[in-house]
Design a protein around this motif. Structure first.
Motif, PDB file in Angstrom:
ATOM      1  N   UNK A 192      60.205  23.513  75.617  1.00 10.69           N
ATOM      2  CA  UNK A 192      60.778  24.262  76.896  1.00 10.69           C
ATOM      3  C   UNK A 192      61.162  22.897  77.926  1.00 10.69           C
ATOM      4  N   UNK A 193      61.019  21.940  77.182  1.00 10.58           N
ATOM      5  CA  UNK A 193      61.353  21.192  78.590  1.00 10.58           C
ATOM      6  C   UNK A 193      63.238  21.053  77.775  1.00 10.58           C
ATOM      7  N   UNK A 194      63.570  21.618  76.736  1.00 12.41           N
ATOM      8  CA  UNK A 194      65.189  20.672  76.324  1.00 12.41           C
ATOM      9  C   UNK A 194      66.103  22.055  77.220  1.00 12.41           C
ATOM     10  N   UNK A 195      67.326  21.844  77.316  1.00 17.96           N
ATOM     11  CA  UNK A 195      68.475  21.671  77.794  1.00 17.96           C
ATOM     12  C   UNK A 195      69.786  22.511  76.660  1.00 17.96           C
ATOM     13  N   UNK A 196      70.277  24.013  76.824  1.00 19.78           N
ATOM     14  CA  UNK A 196      71.193  24.048  75.890  1.00 19.78           C
ATOM     15  C   UNK A 196      72.867  23.859  76.605  1.00 19.78           C
ATOM     16  N   UNK A 197      73.458  23.764  75.865  1.00 21.71           N
ATOM     17  CA  UNK A 197      74.989  23.926  75.733  1.00 21.71           C
ATOM     18  C   UNK A 197      75.672  24.535  75.168  1.00 21.71           C
TER      19      UNK A 197
ATOM     20  N   UNK B 270      77.697  24.309  81.846  1.00 19.44           N
ATOM     21  CA  UNK B 270      76.873  23.292  82.781  1.00 19.44           C
ATOM     22  C   UNK B 270      75.757  23.608  81.443  1.00 19.44           C
ATOM     23  N   UNK B 271      74.695  22.196  81.339  1.00 16.10           N
ATOM     24  CA  UNK B 271      73.564  22.192  80.646  1.00 16.10           C
ATOM     25  C   UNK B 271      72.667  23.871  81.426  1.00 16.10           C
ATOM     26  N   UNK B 272      72.507  24.081  80.483  1.00 16.85           N
ATOM     27  CA  UNK B 272      71.730  25.425  80.787  1.00 16.85           C
ATOM     28  C   UNK B 272      70.532  25.268  80.223  1.00 16.85           C
ATOM     29  N   UNK B 273      69.652  25.434  81.465  1.00 15.48           N
ATOM     30  CA  UNK B 273      67.938  25.116  80.877  1.00 15.48           C
ATOM     31  C   UNK B 273      67.046  26.620  80.693  1.00 15.48           C
ATOM     32  N   UNK B 274      65.740  27.388  80.286  1.00 20.01           N
ATOM     33  CA  UNK B 274      64.789  27.840  80.796  1.00 20.01           C
ATOM     34  C   UNK B 274      64.874  28.199  81.900  1.00 20.01           C
ATOM     35  N   UNK B 275      65.285  30.344  81.649  1.00 26.86           N
ATOM     36  CA  UNK B 275      64.778  30.810  82.878  1.00 26.86           C
ATOM     37  C   UNK B 275      64.193  31.768  82.964  1.00 26.86           C
ATOM     38  N   UNK B 276      62.814  31.632  83.003  1.00 27.47           N
ATOM     39  CA  UNK B 276      61.157  32.193  83.437  1.00 27.47           C
ATOM     40  C   UNK B 276      61.718  33.940  83.899  1.00 27.47           C
ATOM     41  N   UNK B 277      62.474  33.519  85.025  1.00 30.35           N
ATOM     42  CA  UNK B 277      62.663  35.178  85.756  1.00 30.35           C
ATOM     43  C   UNK B 277      62.906  35.930  85.581  1.00 30.35           C
TER      44      UNK B 277
END
Length: 135
Positions: free
Chosen positions: A98-103, A122-129
């Motif tokens: 869950x802490x990882x980023x995605x490029x 950009x580096x994207x992170x998890x979006x729980x919304x």
């Protein structure tokens, strides 16, 4: 994660991912499964047809996902659909960490910054919304 029919939300579809000693092998299987699409009839994928995984790397907490040029047509979608398509991949991958980023890369190159509603350069992170609530 796939888009739920009739709603602008991502819903999980449970799949078996073979337990492998290498994180990258599990990540590759997850991305390929998302690109294949859901098996449930009340879910659908927004990722453009023909999109394939060219490569996948994990370095310093970042998944680097290299997709084929077909993925760029996601920028032709509306803002909500574009976000749901991108985050179906991001949120699925971050199930592993869950802490990882995605490029994202497109055919091995960085995507254009000015295209679309969402900056996938950009580096994207998890979006729980964007995830369906468990209530």
């Amino acid at each position: 994660y796939f888009v739920q029919q009739g709603r602008d939300i991502l819903a999980p579809e449970e799949r078996r991912v073979r337990k492998r000693s290498m994180l990258i092998a599990q990540a590759r299987q997850i991305v390929e499964t998302v690109l294949e699409g859901p098996s449930s009839s009340n879910l659908y994928r927004v990722i453009p047809n023909g999109t394939t995984l060219r490569g996948l790397f994990f370095d310093s907490g970042v998944f680097i996902v290299d997709l084929s040029k077909e993925f760029t047509s996601i920028t032709n979608l509306g803002a909500v659909e574009q976000a749901l398509g991108v985050y179906s991949l991001v949120n699925s991958l971050t199930e592993l960490d869950p802490r990882a980023k995605v490029r994202f890369l497109i055919n091995g190159s960085e995507p254009m910054v000015e295209s679309g509603h969402l900056d996938i350069s950009q580096y994207l992170t998890r979006n729980e919304n964007l995830l369906i609530s468990e209530s």
